[in-house]
Design a protein around this motif. Structure first.
Motif, PDB file in Angstrom:
ATOM      1  N   LEU B 151      -1.875 -11.374 -16.777  1.00 27.54           N
ATOM      2  CA  LEU B 151      -1.798 -11.016 -15.264  1.00 27.54           C
ATOM      3  C   LEU B 151      -2.342 -10.208 -14.263  1.00 27.54           C
ATOM      4  CD1 LEU B 151       2.224 -11.237 -16.264  1.00 27.54           C
ATOM      5  CD2 LEU B 151       1.086 -12.915 -15.191  1.00 27.54           C
ATOM      6  N   ILE B 152      -2.850 -10.734 -13.611  1.00 27.81           N
ATOM      7  CA  ILE B 152      -3.596 -10.055 -12.511  1.00 27.81           C
ATOM      8  C   ILE B 152      -2.420  -9.304 -11.533  1.00 27.81           C
ATOM      9  CG2 ILE B 152      -5.096  -9.832 -10.233  1.00 27.81           C
ATOM     10  CD1 ILE B 152      -6.404 -12.750 -11.764  1.00 27.81           C
ATOM     11  N   ASP B 153      -2.706  -7.680 -11.331  1.00 30.93           N
ATOM     12  CA  ASP B 153      -2.078  -6.953 -10.480  1.00 30.93           C
ATOM     13  C   ASP B 153      -2.506  -7.459  -9.164  1.00 30.93           C
ATOM     14  OD1 ASP B 153      -0.140  -5.775  -9.389  1.00 30.93           O
ATOM     15  OD2 ASP B 153      -1.350  -3.470 -10.371  1.00 30.93           O
ATOM     16  N   ASN B 154      -1.493  -8.283  -8.752  1.00 29.98           N
ATOM     17  CA  ASN B 154      -2.114  -8.370  -7.109  1.00 29.98           C
ATOM     18  C   ASN B 154      -0.515  -8.214  -6.433  1.00 29.98           C
ATOM     19  OD1 ASN B 154       0.082  -9.899  -8.212  1.00 29.98           O
ATOM     20  ND2 ASN B 154      -0.558 -12.324  -7.550  1.00 29.98           N
ATOM     21  N   LEU B 155      -0.047  -6.701  -6.856  1.00 36.21           N
ATOM     22  CA  LEU B 155       0.763  -6.354  -5.420  1.00 36.21           C
ATOM     23  C   LEU B 155      -0.058  -5.491  -4.954  1.00 36.21           C
ATOM     24  CD1 LEU B 155       3.771  -5.449  -8.252  1.00 36.21           C
ATOM     25  CD2 LEU B 155       4.370  -6.389  -6.039  1.00 36.21           C
ATOM     26  N   PRO B 156       0.411  -5.885  -3.553  1.00 36.50           N
ATOM     27  CA  PRO B 156       0.377  -4.484  -2.978  1.00 36.50           C
ATOM     28  C   PRO B 156       0.946  -3.586  -3.237  1.00 36.50           C
ATOM     29  CG  PRO B 156       0.806  -6.603  -1.496  1.00 36.50           C
ATOM     30  CD  PRO B 156       1.587  -6.492  -3.257  1.00 36.50           C
ATOM     31  N   PRO B 157      -0.139  -2.507  -2.878  1.00 35.20           N
ATOM     32  CA  PRO B 157       0.431  -0.715  -2.903  1.00 35.20           C
ATOM     33  C   PRO B 157       1.549  -0.755  -2.261  1.00 35.20           C
ATOM     34  CG  PRO B 157      -0.274  -0.701  -0.682  1.00 35.20           C
ATOM     35  CD  PRO B 157      -0.590  -2.136  -1.618  1.00 35.20           C
ATOM     36  N   HIS B 158       2.398   0.213  -3.205  1.00 34.88           N
ATOM     37  CA  HIS B 158       4.127   0.094  -3.014  1.00 34.88           C
ATOM     38  C   HIS B 158       4.477   1.756  -2.920  1.00 34.88           C
ATOM     39  CE1 HIS B 158       6.202  -3.864  -5.330  1.00 34.88           C
ATOM     40  NE2 HIS B 158       5.470  -4.499  -3.901  1.00 34.88           N
ATOM     41  N   LEU B 159       5.444   2.385  -2.591  1.00 37.59           N
ATOM     42  CA  LEU B 159       6.193   3.306  -2.947  1.00 37.59           C
ATOM     43  C   LEU B 159       6.777   3.756  -3.842  1.00 37.59           C
ATOM     44  CD1 LEU B 159       7.936   4.229   1.130  1.00 37.59           C
ATOM     45  CD2 LEU B 159       5.681   5.349  -0.337  1.00 37.59           C
ATOM     46  N   GLU B 160       6.727   4.838  -4.956  1.00 37.37           N
ATOM     47  CA  GLU B 160       7.308   4.786  -5.644  1.00 37.37           C
ATOM     48  C   GLU B 160       8.419   5.556  -5.964  1.00 37.37           C
ATOM     49  OE1 GLU B 160       5.676   5.076  -9.595  1.00 37.37           O
ATOM     50  OE2 GLU B 160       6.957   6.620 -10.669  1.00 37.37           O
ATOM     51  N   LEU B 161       9.162   5.758  -5.780  1.00 42.35           N
ATOM     52  CA  LEU B 161      10.319   6.639  -5.539  1.00 42.35           C
ATOM     53  C   LEU B 161      11.403   7.051  -6.450  1.00 42.35           C
ATOM     54  CD1 LEU B 161      12.564   5.221  -2.715  1.00 42.35           C
ATOM     55  CD2 LEU B 161      10.633   6.733  -2.120  1.00 42.35           C
ATOM     56  N   GLN B 162      11.382   8.255  -7.278  1.00 41.20           N
ATOM     57  CA  GLN B 162      12.457   8.364  -8.297  1.00 41.20           C
ATOM     58  C   GLN B 162      14.164   8.690  -8.327  1.00 41.20           C
ATOM     59  OE1 GLN B 162      11.252   9.145 -11.199  1.00 41.20           O
ATOM     60  NE2 GLN B 162       8.861   8.858  -9.846  1.00 41.20           N
ATOM     61  N   THR B 163      14.279   8.528  -7.112  1.00 43.72           N
ATOM     62  CA  THR B 163      15.140   7.678  -6.224  1.00 43.72           C
ATOM     63  C   THR B 163      15.742   6.889  -5.028  1.00 43.72           C
ATOM     64  OG1 THR B 163      17.935   8.957  -5.984  1.00 43.72           O
ATOM     65  CG2 THR B 163      16.126  10.416  -5.248  1.00 43.72           C
ATOM     66  N   PRO B 164      16.481   5.932  -5.009  1.00 43.33           N
ATOM     67  CA  PRO B 164      16.970   5.114  -3.780  1.00 43.33           C
ATOM     68  C   PRO B 164      17.169   6.185  -2.262  1.00 43.33           C
ATOM     69  CG  PRO B 164      18.513   5.298  -4.809  1.00 43.33           C
ATOM     70  CD  PRO B 164      17.851   6.166  -5.692  1.00 43.33           C
ATOM     71  N   ILE B 165      16.485   7.026  -2.312  1.00 47.84           N
ATOM     72  CA  ILE B 165      17.555   8.516  -0.893  1.00 47.84           C
ATOM     73  C   ILE B 165      16.092   8.880  -0.647  1.00 47.84           C
ATOM     74  CG2 ILE B 165      18.631   9.499  -0.422  1.00 47.84           C
ATOM     75  CD1 ILE B 165      19.987  10.053  -2.748  1.00 47.84           C
ATOM     76  N   MET B 166      15.200   9.049   0.565  1.00 54.94           N
ATOM     77  CA  MET B 166      14.803   9.539   1.228  1.00 54.94           C
ATOM     78  C   MET B 166      14.898  10.022   2.659  1.00 54.94           C
ATOM     79  SD  MET B 166      11.337   6.769   1.691  1.00 54.94           S
ATOM     80  CE  MET B 166      12.731   4.802   2.254  1.00 54.94           C
ATOM     81  N   PHE B 167      14.084  11.070   3.573  1.00 50.03           N
ATOM     82  CA  PHE B 167      14.573  11.382   4.064  1.00 50.03           C
ATOM     83  C   PHE B 167      13.846  11.051   5.636  1.00 50.03           C
ATOM     84  CE2 PHE B 167      14.150  14.676   1.277  1.00 50.03           C
ATOM     85  CZ  PHE B 167      15.188  14.727   0.818  1.00 50.03           C
TER      86      PHE B 167
END
Lengths: 364, 497, 242
Positions: B151-167
């Motif tokens: 498999l080739i990693d064809n995912l565009p960049p992702h935001l990684e959040l430790q919890t699904p809550i942002m400001f």
């Protein structure tokens, strides 16, 4: 009361499977004997079997097993089949009258091939064309339900205990290189034969034990890709996810296992760089298909079988080996019932698929 | 002629008061003065509760002015006051924070959550693994493999959040630098993101790039190459829930010192954000802006498009999903703001619950839900709102008002005055100093980790041990007190069904 | 002299009645029969074959010996007595066991010893000869679990993931130098010295070894890790009251 499909009915279960790597023939009564030992795990409201390699004389044709509520639904379905397939053979599936199995629908079997010009018109490949036709019958023809449509394989299921279902369908008259079986313990009275398991699409069949907590997330995800979950059962959604991932996304079965029973992030972090990257990629790419909650499944397909537990291993599953034959079961005793002396027996870890395939050169 | 009586009354328990005059120093609205004794200018009181909180003797309390106008079923006291105010001042009524809603239902409160019993096990999140880690970003349609089948990693960049809550986005100018500092530190410590809003990014916050989302709004304040690359994602702000279709206006009085420098606009001159982006008059123009931002950042950062929840939000979101954007933020009707015309705030847009349900379903109908991520914001008050928003179909949420409350905000809705007694929505140095960013960061961390613990507890009860299995899992919800149209839009069953 | 019965020749009810009525009984040909020896208080039960789920649940005394593998939910809520299995055990072994001893010669599946406890003179003891699956000793509230890794290479991991999560009392001993992966920071883990081994393990290992005719000294000579709850770290800080 609402019929299965109009309401979601959770269920517990027993599963087992036998696979002969060298292609030697296993008689249907053997699997019936094994599942019968786990009588306590079902409640008589559903039992079924899938056999592979059971129709060698028609190996290149799709074998359709169909339940009909009425003559009218049969006529309508046959008109549809006539206009989309070349019907090579049709007959009632032979059954044995038993006291335990009551109220059967009409049960018919057809061996068919898609009409060449229809496939060309549809611009689909043969499997996709057939799958769509079957989904169409199930969605649109009132009282008709295709419950098996693979090549050289067949599903047999009913409302009842699995051992009674086996007697009803005269399973001893069939033999093949692989069998799976299911005894169901639904929490409600479905009273409808279509709701029993295995659930199958083309040659892919699934038997499943447990109730998944991710159901609606998975259902809504897979329904994006032209599947319609009519039964609202876990087994149905798992089958469609596996069909989608293997047939349309071309993932290997091991990769499918890494998607639906993805390791925890903390576990992925312990793997080496390349493997960690591969697992993280699959988890991110197919996050909608992560299945949570308890499950153990046996997946049958042409030439192979896969056993898989959820990542926490909330349901039991053991694997036994004797010579070239592999046994899978919710309980060890069911395996020993048909093969007391095993070369090896073990319990695979959660999320670790066990995949067996026919030895090279075996013709089925 | 003043027709409007004060809204609040400042009350003193005389026997408790030690005449320390702390309240006179704390009140930034000059509602309490000392002239030989405490003098209360009730008409200036906004009920910010600063004096109450700071009084060492608990001697003060604020009540509603009990005076009332003639009881008229159509013209309420509030309605009359608005007429008096406009006949006096001749302007658009200005307000801040989120819409109080009045007659618009809070759908979250009509949704009940599920739990496991017997047929599948609930999970104790303290002891068993429970995953809230969330990746948001775009997903390609299919996997790709190299010549040997890997498999080739064809995912565009992702935001990684430790919890699904942002400001949520809150700009420097609308809030003080200390607020942004507290948000940035808390985001870094809890593994999530803060959003600097449209007022640029103060240089001292560049160090938090991994936890920063920078915004590109119609005014393009402070937008330059370094800005874009000092973040982990870029958000194009089309609109916000508190004022869909309306631009922004930061008065010259707030454009002082570093605010001016960060926004890159001269001191003392108003900063206007146009209502639309004048380079986006149609969806294909959005694609152009998304692409140019990606070009400017080497395709290393996901691009978010933030829109207000308006009536045809579903097709709008679908259009955004096809514009090359990686993430869509939908900001609901109850979202907060530093200043908005009151009529707009209270009458334009949709509650986030309806919007998120409609968008999620539409993206599924169009088979593209898995291609993009969706963030819900605007009126997320607690952990159950988070869980419900995700079960309706969001990937993650962002919170603004709740974060400000953690810093002391009491929702007096006087942000537009610039005199925030809590040092939040102000640029006055003596007020700004009231907020200690370190203490603020700690309070925000506490809030995020408390909510995360509750989310885990709720997921555990449902037998779900990973947040992605909750996303769009509408069977986890049942409704009470809603009609069948509402059920249909929300895609949930009624309790007992 | 004990009574002998071939399980394949009687129905399940008869088998259970027989086991209940006889204090010394030997069952052969066992295959999947559930709940054998449930709540038994005394006497000796010997089983050959593969007994079904729920073996020795609520066991309250006496001895059970199994020659073969056992399945799931064995020794569930066991209160007292002794169970020795000359084979492997399935999942959820010894769940909430309060007293008595369970010796497994082979491996155990997932969730062995979850929420085992101790109360006054009752001390639950579980010894696993081989390896254990994930979640070993989860929520451990008392008692002793030992995993010996008898046929494993030195330094092997003897447990799966999430070992001893949420453990708050009792002891886990692992006969290896390899700490379980991802051990919770609420637990302490140390390599035992000779004196500590002697004090805490010698009696236990001698009992175990004699049950399966093994060499106790050889087992004791291996390295042992001891895992216990760190009393300074509780879950209290999780809660906020209004």
């Amino acid at each position: 009361m609402m019929k299965e499909g109009e309401v979601r009915i959770p269920s517990g279960c027993a599963i087992c499977g036998i696979f002969s790597r060298d292609g030697s023939q296993i008689c249907g009564d053997r699997i019936a004997h094994a599942i019968a030992l786990m009588h306590n795990r079902s409640n008589g409201l559903g039992g079924g079997f899938a056999g592979y390699g059971i129709y060698p004389q028609y190996r290149d044709h799709y074998a359709l097993h169909i339940f009909y509520d009425s003559l009218k639904s049969r006529e309508e379905t046959e008109r549809f089949l006539d206009s989309h397939f070349d019907i090579i053979n049709l007959s009632k599936i032979p059954v044995r009258q038993t006291d335990q199995i009551t109220d059967p629908p009409l049960i018919w079997r057809y061996f068919v091939s898609p009409l060449v010009h229809k496939i060309q018109d549809s611009q689909l490949e043969e499997n996709e064309y057939t799958a769509r036709c079957m989904i169409r019958i199930n969605n649109l023809i009132e009282g008709a339900y295709v419950f098996s449509c693979g090549k050289n394989m067949g599903v047999f299921k009913a409302v009842g205990y699995p051992e009674d279902v086996a007697r009803f369908y005269r399973l001893e008259d069939y033999s093949g290189y692989a069998w799976t079986a299911h005894g169901r313990y639904p929490t409600n009275t479905p009273g409808w034969w279509g709701g029993a398991h295995p659930f199958a699409l083309l040659d892919l069949s699934v038997v499943h034990n447990g109730e998944i907590s991710s159901y609606d997330a998975n259902r809504r995800a897979v329904e994006m890709y032209d599947y319609k979950c009519n039964l609202l059962t876990d087994t149905e959604v798992i089958t469609y996810i596996l069909d989608y991932l293997t047939r349309k996304e071309k993932l290997t079965l091991e990769e499918c296992a890494n998607v639906i029973a993805a390791p925890f992030w903390s576990t992925i972090a312990l793997k080496d760089g390349q493997e960690a990257a591969r697992l993280a990629y699959l988890r991110k790419m197919y996050s909608s298909f992560l299945i949570t909650g308890p499950f153990s499944i046996l997946v049958g397909f042409t030439g192979g079988m896969m056993a898989l537990n959820d990542r926490l291993k909330l349901r039991s599953l053991v694997v036994g080996e004797k010579g070239r034959t592999v046994y899978f079961s919710s309980e060890e005793a069911a395996i020993r019932a048909v093969e007391p002396e095993l070369d090896r027996i073990w319990a695979p870890a959660g999320g670790q698929p066990v995949i067996v395939t026919l030895d090279e050169g075996v013709r089925i | 002629m003043n027709l409007i009586p004060s809204r609040y009354r400042i009350n003193l328990r005389k026997e408790e008061c030690i005449q320390c005059r702390r309240c006179t120093r704390e009140c930034s609205f000059h509602a309490i003065e000392f002239r030989g004794g405490l003098v209360f200018n009730h008409e200036k009181c906004v009920d910010c509760q600063r004096c109450v909180a700071m009084c060492p003797r608990d001697a003060l309390y604020i009540t509603k002015n009990e005076n009332r106008f003639a009881c008229h079923a159509v013209y309420s006291t509030e309605a009359l006051k608005e007429i008096y105010r406009q006949s006096e001042a001749g302007g658009v009524l200005l307000s801040s924070m989120g819409s109080p809603g009045r007659t618009v239902p809070i759908y979250f409160d009509h949704l009940l959550l599920n739990a496991s019993q017997v047929t599948n096990p609930s999970i104790d999140p303290l002891r068993e693994p429970m995953e809230t880690r969330t990746f948001i970003g775009r997903r390609p349609e299919h996997v790709e493999r190299d010549e040997v089948g890997r498999l080739i990693d064809n995912l565009p960049p992702h935001l990684e959040l430790q919890t699904p809550i942002m400001f949520s986005a809150m700009s420097y100018g609308a809030v003080s630098l200390n607020v942004q500092r507290a948000l940035a530190m808390a985001a870094a410590r809890t593994g999530t993101c803060f959003n600097c809003g449209e007022g640029g990014l103060h240089e001292s916050l560049y160090q938090y790039a991994a936890n920063t989302i920078v915004q590109v709004a119609s005014g393009r304040f402070g937008v330059h190459e370094t800005y874009l690359n000092s973040a982990s994602a870029i958000e194009i702000k089309i609109g916000q829930g508190a004022k869909p279709g309306i631009g922004g206006h930061l008065t010259g009085a707030k454009i002082i010192g570093d605010v001016s420098k960060t926004r890159m606009v001269p001191e003392g001159i108003d900063a206007i954000s146009p209502a639309p982006h004048h380079d986006i008059y149609s969806i294909e123009d959005l694609r152009q802006l998304v692409s140019s931002l990606k070009e400017a950042t080497g395709y290393r950062k996901p691009v978010i498009v933030k829109v207000a929840a308006v009536h045809n939000i579903a097709p709008i979101a679908s259009g955004i999903a096809r514009s090359g954007a990686d993430i869509i933020t939908i900001d609901g009707f109850r979202g907060g703001t530093g200043a908005a015309p009151m009529r707009i705030r209270d009458n334009v847009g949709l509650p986030i619950e309806l919007a998120i349900a409609a968008v999620d379903q539409r993206l599924r109908d169009e088979k593209i839900r898995d291609r993009v991520s969706v963030i819900a914001s605007g009126g997320i008050r607690n952990s159950t709102d988070v869980v419900k928003a995700i079960a309706l179909g969001a990937d993650a949420v962002s919170v603004g008002t709740a974060a400000l409350c953690a810093l002391g905000c009491h929702l007096c809705a006087s942000c537009h005055s610039g005199s925030c007694a809590w040092g939040i929505a102000t640029q006055k140095p003596e007020l700004v100093d009231r907020l200690d960013p370190e203490e603020g960061a700690e309070r925000l961390c506490n809030l995020i980790s408390a909510w995360t613990s509750e989310i885990k507890e709720i997921m555990g009860g449902m037998g779900i041990n990973s947040i992605e299995a909750l996303r769009g899992n509408r069977l986890a919800l049942r409704a009470v007190g809603l009609n069948s149209r509402e059920l249909a839009v929300l895609g949930v069953k009624y309790g007992g069904e | 002299m004990s009574v002998q019965v071939n399980a394949s020749q009687v129905d399940e009810r008869t088998l259970k009645d027989l086991i209940e009525s006889e204090s010394n009984i030997e069952v052969t040909g066992c295959l999947g029969q559930r709940y054998l020896g449930v709540a038994r208080k005394c006497g000796q039960l010997r089983i050959t074959g593969t007994p079904g789920n729920g073996l020795a649940s609520y066991l309250d005394g006496g001895e059970i010996y199994v020659h073969g593998n056992v399945q799931d939910a064995v020794a569930d809520t066991m209160n007292d007595g002794f169970l020795a299995v000359d084979g492997n055990a399935g999942d959820a072994l010894c769940y909430a066991m309060r007293g008595g001893r369970v010796f497994i010669r082979g491996n155990a599946g997932y969730r062995a010893g979850v929420h085992m406890k101790a109360y006054r003179e009752r001390q639950s003891i579980l010894v696993i000869g081989g390896r254990a699956g994930s979640f070993l000793g989860e929520y451990l509230a008392g008692g002793t679990i030992a995993v010996l890794g008898l046929d494993c290479p030195a330094g092997s991991q003897l447990t799966g993931y999430f070992c001893a999560n949420g453990m708050y009392a009792g002891s886990i001993y692992l006969r290896t130098t390899a700490r379980p992966v991802g051990l919770s920071d609420k637990l302490s883990c140390h390599l035992m010295d000779g004196e500590e081994k002697k004090a805490k393990l010698e009696g236990l290992i001698r009992d175990y070894a004699s049950a399966f005719s093994l060499d106790a000294q050889q087992i004791l000579s291996g390295p042992f890790l001891s895992i216990e709850a760190d009393p300074h770290k509780s879950y209290r800080q999780l809660y906020a009251t209004l």
